[in-house]
Design an enzyme around this catalytic site. Structure first.
Site, PDB file in Angstrom:
ATOM      1  CE  LYS A  51     -15.529  25.654  29.862  1.00 25.05           C
ATOM      2  NZ  LYS A  51     -16.906  25.491  30.338  1.00 25.05           N
ATOM      3  CG  ASN A  52     -18.301  28.109  28.039  1.00 29.65           C
ATOM      4  OD1 ASN A  52     -18.014  26.968  28.436  1.00 29.65           O
ATOM      5  ND2 ASN A  52     -18.164  29.180  28.774  1.00 29.65           N
ATOM      6  NE  ARG A  75     -24.473  23.724  36.071  1.00 31.14           N
ATOM      7  CZ  ARG A  75     -25.627  23.208  36.440  1.00 31.14           C
ATOM      8  NH1 ARG A  75     -25.639  22.116  37.177  1.00 31.14           N
ATOM      9  NH2 ARG A  75     -26.757  23.732  36.053  1.00 31.14           N
ATOM     10  CB  CYS A  94     -20.961  23.394  40.393  1.00 33.61           C
ATOM     11  SG  CYS A  94     -21.155  24.976  39.631  1.00 33.61           S
ATOM     12  NE  ARG A 136     -23.409  26.827  36.432  1.00 33.71           N
ATOM     13  CZ  ARG A 136     -22.387  26.493  35.618  1.00 33.71           C
ATOM     14  NH1 ARG A 136     -21.355  25.867  36.102  1.00 33.71           N
ATOM     15  NH2 ARG A 136     -22.441  26.780  34.333  1.00 33.71           N
ATOM     16  N   PRO A 137     -29.535  26.404  38.854  1.00 31.50           N
ATOM     17  CG  PRO A 137     -31.305  27.853  39.292  1.00 31.50           C
ATOM     18  CD  PRO A 137     -29.829  27.706  39.463  1.00 31.50           C
ATOM     19  CB  ILE A 138     -31.898  23.446  34.481  1.00 32.97           C
ATOM     20  CG1 ILE A 138     -32.641  22.282  35.146  1.00 32.97           C
ATOM     21  CG2 ILE A 138     -30.395  23.209  34.509  1.00 32.97           C
ATOM     22  CD1 ILE A 138     -32.593  21.004  34.317  1.00 32.97           C
ATOM     23  CG  ASP A 182     -17.151  32.238  32.324  1.00 34.19           C
ATOM     24  OD1 ASP A 182     -17.482  31.719  31.247  1.00 34.19           O
ATOM     25  OD2 ASP A 182     -17.825  32.138  33.365  1.00 34.19           O
ATOM     26  CB  ILE A 184     -23.348  36.150  36.513  1.00 32.29           C
ATOM     27  CG1 ILE A 184     -23.120  37.360  35.609  1.00 32.29           C
ATOM     28  CG2 ILE A 184     -23.995  34.979  35.768  1.00 32.29           C
ATOM     29  CD1 ILE A 184     -24.355  37.890  34.896  1.00 32.29           C
ATOM     30  NE  ARG A 212     -15.211  20.935  33.527  1.00 28.46           N
ATOM     31  CZ  ARG A 212     -16.144  21.793  33.944  1.00 28.46           C
ATOM     32  NH1 ARG A 212     -16.173  22.167  35.211  1.00 28.46           N
ATOM     33  NH2 ARG A 212     -17.038  22.252  33.128  1.00 28.46           N
TER      34      ARG A 212
END
Ligand code: EPZ
Length: 417
Positions: A22-23, A92, A116, A121-123, A304, A326, A396
């Site tokens: 997925k990632n 995201r 979330c 989870r900033p960018i 994860d 994390i 998902r």
């Protein structure tokens, strides 16, 4: 809304074939825009996240052909218009359209979701990279506009080895003028998978998978065929399940090196594992030693996998500890595990699993993707029936999870409620 009903306590045996990552797929699909020709990506998992990204491509006017395991994308007719929140908020990873559209058209405008359930989870690191390449970033109510007269290569240091920022900056830099260096880059296998796609198109990227990536900008990116790597988090999830309930459960179509931090921790516990070139065979062992896990960036223990790993630790002959380094809020599965009979205590970023305890089925809720995976594992371990709601989170990231589990003997139903 969808619900899973699981009857626990059954030994699981047979083979689970792992799907495409997925990632990786969620970055490869937007990255295909960067090509001036058609891009074919094989082994794309059929999950709601990849569906959501196809919808964004179609909204932008790109051509997308979805066959069983592959996706053929052409951005010949793409119109670079604002991506509304209704599309972007579905996942995201829609933020990879920022790097791809900026890299190709020097302009992107899109809304992005805020944090979330697992964290803020900033960018900021993504945007810092875009600005270093010469882009101007403006934002209003979570709607970002990023544009540049010209994108010029730059030396960029990431304060944190962010997976998303590393990939997004690579996407923005691949057609910039000159050389870009990303230092303290993330080293996850997915980064290598994206860099290989771009190089197959004609990009000049070196060092992906190390902490320093060099990108020499090119003017043209062409047609290519590429394959999504196996999903190491899906693989790890099912190997953990095998350690809890397996009877020679075979998890196949994987790259064992990608989950070495997990398998070495399982061996430390005393889990009987057979590790082949592209599979792992795992069974429930008699006695498990407690362990201490600290999540880290790759190749450390994947954040994860700490959630799916947690229910397994309730079987240990003693108390284990999980430190989450994390994300700031990645223990939302724990109250539900405790409702099922676990005894897990949280202090700041550390969870202590008092063990052994027995799990008993009850009604629980998935709060995020990997929390949902943890509850599926706990349900399969528990005595009796567990009902999990908010199952959309799980769908998902786990392709055909109900079929895969049924094929190895699980008693599991999915239904609309
Ligand atoms: C990717 O998220 C994965 N998602 C996550 O998997 C995974 O947990 C994470 O990498 C770490 O391995 C996808 O690939 C789609 P990060 P990403 O940027 O890129 C902070 C799953 O379950 N940060 O490495 O968002 C951030 O807040 C998902 O499949 C900043 O502060 O992860 C977090 O605390 C969950 N500023 C930490 O870094 C930034 O600009 C890790 O984030 C970017 C990140």
């Amino acid at each position: 809304m969808k619900l899973l009903e699981i009857t626990g306590g059954k030994k699981l045996t047979g083979e689970i074939k792992i799907s495409g990552a997925k990632n990786s797929a969620v970055a490869l699909i937007p990255a295909a825009i960067l090509s001036d020709e058609e891009v074919t990506i094989y082994n794309v998992p059929d999950i709601t996240d990849t569906e959501a990204l196809s919808e964004i491509l179609l909204y932008l006017g790109a051509d997308v052909k979805r066959e069983k395991e592959s996706m053929i994308i052409s951005s010949k007719n793409l119109e670079n218009k604002k991506i509304p929140n209704s599309y972007a908020k579905k996942l995201r990873a829609s933020y990879y359209f920022m790097g791809a559209l900026l890299g190709k058209y020097k302009k992107v405008e899109m809304s992005l979701p805020g944090g979330c359930s697992i964290g803020a989870r900033p960018i900021n690191l993504h945007l810092k990279g875009f600005e270093a390449l010469g882009a101007k970033v403006t934002s209003k109510n979570n709607c970002y506009k990023v544009e540049a007269e010209e994108l010029k290569g730059a030396a960029i240091y990431l304060d944190f080895a962010s997976v998303g920022a590393t990939i997004n900056i690579m996407l923005a830099a691949v057609r910039a003028k000159g050389k870009t260096i990303i230092d303290n880059a993330a080293k996850e296998p997915e980064i290598v998978n994206i860099a290989t796609l771009l190089n197959n198109m004609g990009a000049k990227i070196r060092g992906a998978g190390t902490s320093s990536i060099e990108i020499i900008g090119v003017d043209y990116l062409g047609k290519c065929f590429h394959e999504v790597i196996p999903d190491r988090i899906e693989a790890g999830t099912y190997v953990i399940l095998g350690a809890a309930m397996g009877d020679n459960l075979k998890v196949s179509g994987i790259i064992p090196e990608h989950i070495e931090a997990l398998t070495s921790k399982l061996e430390e516990m005393g889990v009987p594992l057979e590790i082949g070139p592209d599979y792992i065979i795992v069974s429930r062992g008699d006695h498990y030693k407690p362990v201490h896990v600290r999540t880290q960036t790759y190749p450390g223990f994947a954040t994860d996998l700490q959630q799916p790993f947690t229910p397994l630790l309730t079987c240990c002959d003693g108390n284990s500890v999980i430190e989450e380094t994390i994300y700031e809020n990645r223990f939302n599965h724990i109250p539900y595990l405790n409702q099922m009979g676990a005894d897990i205590r949280i202090k700041n970023q550390t969870a202590t699993i008092i063990a052994p305890t027995n799990l008993v089925g009850c009604d629980v809720v998935a709060t995020d993707l990997r929390a949902g995976a943890a509850l599926v594992i706990a349900s399969l371990m528990a005595e009796g029936i567990t009902k999990i709601t908010n199952v959309e989170y799980i769908l998902r990231g786990y392709e055909e999870i109900v079929e895969k589990l049924r094929n190895v003997g699980a008693k599991i139903e999915i239904r609309e409620i």
